[in-house]
Design a protein around this motif. Structure first.
Motif, PDB file in Angstrom:
ATOM      1  N   LEU A  64     -19.719  41.264 -32.753  1.00 17.81           N
ATOM      2  CA  LEU A  64     -19.545  42.577 -33.394  1.00 17.81           C
ATOM      3  C   LEU A  64     -20.621  42.839 -34.437  1.00 17.81           C
ATOM      4  O   LEU A  64     -20.805  43.986 -34.857  1.00 17.81           O
ATOM      5  CB  LEU A  64     -18.172  42.649 -34.097  1.00 17.81           C
ATOM      6  N   ALA A  65     -21.318  41.792 -34.884  1.00 23.31           N
ATOM      7  CA  ALA A  65     -22.294  41.974 -35.967  1.00 23.31           C
ATOM      8  C   ALA A  65     -23.365  42.960 -35.525  1.00 23.31           C
ATOM      9  O   ALA A  65     -23.962  42.804 -34.458  1.00 23.31           O
ATOM     10  CB  ALA A  65     -22.936  40.629 -36.314  1.00 23.31           C
ATOM     11  N   ALA A  66     -23.601  43.963 -36.339  1.00 23.69           N
ATOM     12  CA  ALA A  66     -24.611  44.968 -35.986  1.00 23.69           C
ATOM     13  C   ALA A  66     -24.950  45.801 -37.206  1.00 23.69           C
ATOM     14  O   ALA A  66     -24.206  45.823 -38.190  1.00 23.69           O
ATOM     15  CB  ALA A  66     -24.059  45.886 -34.888  1.00 23.69           C
ATOM     16  N   GLN A  67     -26.077  46.458 -37.106  1.00 26.43           N
ATOM     17  CA  GLN A  67     -26.418  47.518 -38.044  1.00 26.43           C
ATOM     18  C   GLN A  67     -25.692  48.734 -37.474  1.00 26.43           C
ATOM     19  O   GLN A  67     -26.037  49.203 -36.388  1.00 26.43           O
ATOM     20  CB  GLN A  67     -27.946  47.663 -38.034  1.00 26.43           C
ATOM     21  N   VAL A  68     -24.657  49.223 -38.177  1.00 26.38           N
ATOM     22  CA  VAL A  68     -23.742  50.176 -37.541  1.00 26.38           C
ATOM     23  C   VAL A  68     -24.018  51.651 -37.844  1.00 26.38           C
ATOM     24  O   VAL A  68     -23.351  52.518 -37.284  1.00 26.38           O
ATOM     25  CB  VAL A  68     -22.264  49.881 -37.909  1.00 26.38           C
ATOM     26  N   ALA A  81     -29.169  55.238 -40.175  1.00 24.04           N
ATOM     27  CA  ALA A  81     -30.102  54.180 -40.574  1.00 24.04           C
ATOM     28  C   ALA A  81     -31.011  53.817 -39.403  1.00 24.04           C
ATOM     29  O   ALA A  81     -32.190  53.508 -39.585  1.00 24.04           O
ATOM     30  CB  ALA A  81     -29.334  52.957 -41.053  1.00 24.04           C
ATOM     31  N   SER A  82     -30.460  53.886 -38.192  1.00 21.54           N
ATOM     32  CA  SER A  82     -31.284  53.549 -37.023  1.00 21.54           C
ATOM     33  C   SER A  82     -32.367  54.599 -36.791  1.00 21.54           C
ATOM     34  O   SER A  82     -33.430  54.296 -36.257  1.00 21.54           O
ATOM     35  CB  SER A  82     -30.404  53.387 -35.767  1.00 21.54           C
ATOM     36  N   VAL A  83     -32.105  55.828 -37.208  1.00 21.07           N
ATOM     37  CA  VAL A  83     -33.104  56.901 -37.062  1.00 21.07           C
ATOM     38  C   VAL A  83     -34.165  56.754 -38.153  1.00 21.07           C
ATOM     39  O   VAL A  83     -35.365  56.950 -37.915  1.00 21.07           O
ATOM     40  CB  VAL A  83     -32.420  58.294 -37.154  1.00 21.07           C
ATOM     41  N   ALA A 111     -33.398  47.879 -34.583  1.00 19.96           N
ATOM     42  CA  ALA A 111     -33.587  47.167 -33.308  1.00 19.96           C
ATOM     43  C   ALA A 111     -33.591  45.656 -33.535  1.00 19.96           C
ATOM     44  O   ALA A 111     -33.089  44.883 -32.711  1.00 19.96           O
ATOM     45  CB  ALA A 111     -34.880  47.609 -32.639  1.00 19.96           C
ATOM     46  N   SER A 112     -34.148  45.248 -34.657  1.00 18.31           N
ATOM     47  CA  SER A 112     -34.196  43.821 -34.943  1.00 18.31           C
ATOM     48  C   SER A 112     -32.772  43.246 -35.004  1.00 18.31           C
ATOM     49  O   SER A 112     -32.464  42.238 -34.365  1.00 18.31           O
ATOM     50  CB  SER A 112     -34.944  43.621 -36.264  1.00 18.31           C
ATOM     51  N   PRO A 172     -31.697  55.696 -31.926  1.00 17.41           N
ATOM     52  CA  PRO A 172     -32.022  54.291 -31.661  1.00 17.41           C
ATOM     53  C   PRO A 172     -30.762  53.433 -31.549  1.00 17.41           C
ATOM     54  O   PRO A 172     -30.681  52.566 -30.684  1.00 17.41           O
ATOM     55  CB  PRO A 172     -32.868  53.900 -32.873  1.00 17.41           C
ATOM     56  N   TYR A 173     -29.762  53.721 -32.371  1.00 21.20           N
ATOM     57  CA  TYR A 173     -28.515  52.943 -32.309  1.00 21.20           C
ATOM     58  C   TYR A 173     -27.908  52.994 -30.897  1.00 21.20           C
ATOM     59  O   TYR A 173     -27.542  51.968 -30.325  1.00 21.20           O
ATOM     60  CB  TYR A 173     -27.522  53.500 -33.347  1.00 21.20           C
ATOM     61  N   GLY A 174     -27.821  54.193 -30.338  1.00 22.53           N
ATOM     62  CA  GLY A 174     -27.258  54.342 -28.992  1.00 22.53           C
ATOM     63  C   GLY A 174     -28.107  53.618 -27.957  1.00 22.53           C
ATOM     64  O   GLY A 174     -27.583  52.975 -27.029  1.00 22.53           O
TER      65      GLY A 174
END
Ligand code: UD2
Length: 320
Positions: free
Chosen positions: A84-88, A92-94, A101-102, A151-153
């Motif tokens: 489950l660990a992620a940049q959510v 922020a992904s944009v 992505a890292s 980017p998240y998607g």
């Protein structure tokens, strides 16, 4: 279902991101089933206080899912993985696609690969309805076109592609759960980009105006956290390989959300109307048929029940 998990030899479940909102509830469910749980979390959004660290079957390892040596060590003796660990944060992904992505691609591949190398029995990971972008079909089925808008998607879609590739290339089976809009206790409302329900509930408690972006007619498929935690536990015990939507299939508009919250709170909030957010999706609802057919899961908590559970849980931590 969960019997399978319990009878698996020396079950130890690794939950990356296990100190977070969804992770910590999943940890609780597993501990209730007498299963040993190891959490790997960098505590960036997760919190120690979300976990019962005195529990004899729970271990917390602090660190980053991209750290190969650490993940290899943490995987020792693990039979099942929930990643489950992620940049959510989509925003922020944009703002910083390489950083996102890292975490969300390199971190994912590192955990997936290490789990495969360690011969774990079951790999469950969180994908997102963000893979559908602006849905071409309502409700979205797992076979609907994918067109992520962030980017998240794209990162989540890439996770799914890697997982499928590992199935074909190495025979490593996994299940990716495309989570719709999850809400419930412990969702941090402090970022303006955290879930709308967590923000509205906090504002209602503080008797501040709710901020409504757009007409309020946009709909989401809100699913209660407890149902998501149960789905993850069920997925750990199943042998289904592939992708599965996790939602209720019931579109709820923000105007309905505000009405329901006003009823529970016992007062009508002031609503500050602002223009629709750039890139905001109008309708996002998933078809939960596969969830029912392959995992036997039907999210049990109705929208109003879920809001009430959240409201009551918030009452315990917020002075009235
Ligand atoms: C969710 C995910 C996001 C991504 C996306 C994919 C959350 C928190 N975000 O975004 O990461 O997966 O789905 O489709 O789960 N809104 C208000 N007022 C507020 C906050 C939000 O009106 O104070 C609106 C917002 O503009 C949107 C709706 O509420 O129309 C839901 O917003 P959200 O941020 O909870 O979730 P969403 O679906 O945009």
């Amino acid at each position: 279902m969960t019997e399978m998990l319990k009878t698996s030899q020396t079950p130890t479940v690794l939950i990356t991101g296990g100190a977070g909102f969804i992770g910590s509830h999943t940890v609780e469910r597993l501990l209730e089933l007498d299963i040993r749980v190891r959490v790997l979390d960098n505590l960036s959004t997760g919190k120690r206080s979300n976990l019962d660290l005195d529990h004899p079957r729970l271990e917390l390892m602090e660190g980053d899912v991209r750290d190969r040596a650490l993940v290899k060590g943490v995987m020792a003796g693990v039979s099942h993985v929930v990643h489950l660990a992620a940049q959510v944060f989509t925003t922020a992904s944009v703002e910083d696609p390489p950083a996102s992505a890292s975490h969300n691609i390199m971190g994912f591949v590192n955990v997936l690969h290490t789990a495969k190398e360690a011969g774990v029995k079951r790999f469950v990971y969180a994908s997102s309805v963000a893979v559908y972008g602006n849905p071409a079909e309502i409700p979205s089925t797992e076979d609907s076109p994918l067109a992520p808008l962030s980017p998240y998607g794209l990162e989540k879609r890439t996770n799914e592609d890697y997982a499928a590739l590992y199935g074909g290339l190495f025979g490593f089976a996994s299940i990716g759960l495309r989570l719709s809009n999850v809400y419930g206790p412990r969702q941090d409302p402090s970022s303006p980009y955290s879930g709308v329900i967590s923000q509205f509930v906090r504002k209602l408690w503080e008797r501040q105006p709710l901020t409504l972006y757009g007409s309020g007619e946009q709909t989401r498929d809100f699913v209660y956290l407890g149902d998501v935690a149960n789905t993850i536990v069920t997925a750990l015990a199943s042998d289904y390989h592939g992708i599965c939507n996790v939602g209720r299939g019931e579109p709820i508009s923000l105007l309905q959300l505000i009405d329901a919250l006003a009823e529970i709170a016992g007062h009508r909030p002031e609503v500050l109307r602002l223009p629709r957010r750039a890139g905001d999706i109008l309708h996002s609802v998933v078809d939960p048929s596969r969830l029912r057919k392959t995992l036997g899961v039907v999210p049990a908590i109705s929208f109003k029940e879920g809001l009430r559970l959240l409201w009551n849980a918030t009452a315990q931590v917020t002075p009235g």
